[in-house]
Design a protein around this motif. Structure first.
Motif, mmCIF file in Angstrom:
data_model
loop_
_atom_site.group_PDB
_atom_site.id
_atom_site.type_symbol
_atom_site.label_atom_id
_atom_site.label_comp_id
_atom_site.label_asym_id
_atom_site.label_seq_id
_atom_site.Cartn_x
_atom_site.Cartn_y
_atom_site.Cartn_z
ATOM 1 N N TYR A 1 12.571 8.949 12.793
ATOM 2 C CA TYR A 1 13.214 7.698 12.392
ATOM 3 C C TYR A 1 14.330 7.839 11.358
ATOM 4 O O TYR A 1 15.079 6.884 11.142
ATOM 5 C CB TYR A 1 12.162 6.718 11.849
ATOM 6 C CG TYR A 1 11.189 6.269 12.909
ATOM 7 C CD1 TYR A 1 11.525 5.263 13.814
ATOM 8 C CD2 TYR A 1 9.939 6.874 13.034
ATOM 9 C CE1 TYR A 1 10.641 4.852 14.797
ATOM 10 C CE2 TYR A 1 9.047 6.468 14.017
ATOM 11 C CZ TYR A 1 9.407 5.466 14.894
ATOM 12 O OH TYR A 1 8.530 5.072 15.868
ATOM 13 N N ALA B 1 11.824 0.209 4.449
ATOM 14 C CA ALA B 1 12.319 -0.346 5.716
ATOM 15 C C ALA B 1 11.892 -1.803 5.877
ATOM 16 O O ALA B 1 12.654 -2.628 6.391
ATOM 17 C CB ALA B 1 11.822 0.500 6.886
ATOM 18 N N GLU B 2 10.667 -2.126 5.422
ATOM 19 C CA GLU B 2 10.192 -3.509 5.487
ATOM 20 C C GLU B 2 10.928 -4.398 4.483
ATOM 21 O O GLU B 2 11.294 -5.531 4.785
ATOM 22 C CB GLU B 2 8.683 -3.567 5.206
ATOM 23 C CG GLU B 2 7.836 -3.025 6.339
ATOM 24 C CD GLU B 2 6.355 -2.888 5.967
ATOM 25 O OE1 GLU B 2 5.972 -3.225 4.825
ATOM 26 O OE2 GLU B 2 5.585 -2.427 6.827
ATOM 27 N N ILE C 1 6.751 9.318 3.515
ATOM 28 C CA ILE C 1 6.644 8.465 4.706
ATOM 29 C C ILE C 1 6.196 7.057 4.321
ATOM 30 O O ILE C 1 6.705 6.065 4.848
ATOM 31 C CB ILE C 1 5.714 9.088 5.783
ATOM 32 C CG1 ILE C 1 5.748 8.259 7.070
ATOM 33 C CG2 ILE C 1 4.294 9.265 5.292
ATOM 34 C CD1 ILE C 1 7.094 8.179 7.773
ATOM 35 N N ASP C 2 5.258 6.945 3.377
ATOM 36 C CA ASP C 2 4.760 5.624 2.956
ATOM 37 C C ASP C 2 5.871 4.836 2.255
ATOM 38 O O ASP C 2 6.030 3.632 2.464
ATOM 39 C CB ASP C 2 3.558 5.781 2.019
ATOM 40 C CG ASP C 2 2.406 6.519 2.693
ATOM 41 O OD1 ASP C 2 2.279 6.436 3.937
ATOM 42 O OD2 ASP C 2 1.636 7.196 1.985
ATOM 43 N N GLN D 1 7.179 12.149 12.034
ATOM 44 C CA GLN D 1 7.526 10.719 12.063
ATOM 45 C C GLN D 1 8.781 10.459 11.223
ATOM 46 O O GLN D 1 9.639 9.656 11.603
ATOM 47 C CB GLN D 1 6.345 9.895 11.532
ATOM 48 C CG GLN D 1 6.525 8.404 11.693
ATOM 49 C CD GLN D 1 5.344 7.621 11.126
ATOM 50 O OE1 GLN D 1 4.319 8.178 10.747
ATOM 51 N NE2 GLN D 1 5.511 6.312 11.051
ATOM 52 N N VAL E 1 8.399 3.515 4.815
ATOM 53 C CA VAL E 1 7.888 2.341 5.536
ATOM 54 C C VAL E 1 8.078 1.085 4.678
ATOM 55 O O VAL E 1 8.560 0.057 5.157
ATOM 56 C CB VAL E 1 6.399 2.536 5.929
ATOM 57 C CG1 VAL E 1 5.777 1.231 6.392
ATOM 58 C CG2 VAL E 1 6.270 3.608 7.007
#
Length: 190
Positions: free
Chosen positions: A124, A92-93, A85-86, A120, A89
């Motif tokens: 997504y 995606a950024e 998950i990290d 989560q 993120v």
């Protein structure tokens, strides 16, 4: 661009990994598959893990001639152990123009509910799952975000390859020639 993320320690990368990645890149709607070389898997012990840069180099050597496959060291600068998950993120950024999909074996799907923030991830991201033999039952057979993709199954493991090397036996055809050469030059897994 729609990109499949294939996470793993790739210790070492072998033809089973390459066949799955190539199948995903050529037989689904994915435009590329990125090998996410993980410094440390939270579910695996770290005893025979080569340095992440060596594993990354082997991945790069294995896929050098395939423009649909790419290696990424995105997790090298993230806290360890790496949690999917990290990483998602951060990706995606860093790459807002891309749509990311997770690639995993059905055996990982069985324990997916144990992953950090798995819900989560499912909210997504889609999961492209390749079958694995003798997989235990799981709760994702009909989940709208989980797509099962047929891929050739090769029962090859990095553990088996490391064992052969420790026994001074051939690993020809289990890994690509550039990977085999690198392992020999560096005298890995002896």
């Amino acid at each position: 661009m729609k990109i499949g993320l294939f996470f793993g320690s790739f210790n070492p990368i072998h033809v089973g990994h390459l066949i799955i990645a190539n199948s995903m890149a050529n037989h689904t709607d994915l435009e590329q598959v990125w090998f996410v070389v993980s410094p440390q898997n939270p579910f695996k012990k770290n005893n025979s893990l080569l340095h992440e840069f060596d594993r990354f180099t082997m991945v790069e050597r294995a896929i050098a001639e395939n423009f649909k496959l790419k290696a990424t060291d995105i997790e090298f600068n993230l806290p360890k152990p790496s949690y999917t998950i990290d990483t998602l993120v951060v990706l995606a950024e860093k790459y807002p123009q891309h749509e990311f999909v997770l690639i995993m074996g059905e055996d990982n799907l069985v324990q997916f509910e144990n992953w950090k923030n798995y819900q989560q991830i499912l909210d997504y991201y889609a999961l492209y799952v390749y079958p694995r033999p003798n997989t235990a039952p799981h709760n994702f057979k009909n989940h709208p975000k989980v797509k099962f993709v047929e891929a050739p199954l090769l029962d090859i493991s990095a553990t088996f390859i490391r064992k052969l090397l420790q026994e001074n036996k051939s690993i020809k055809y289990l890994v690509t020639e550039p990977v085999e050469d690198y392992i020999k030059i560096k005298n890995f897994y002896r």
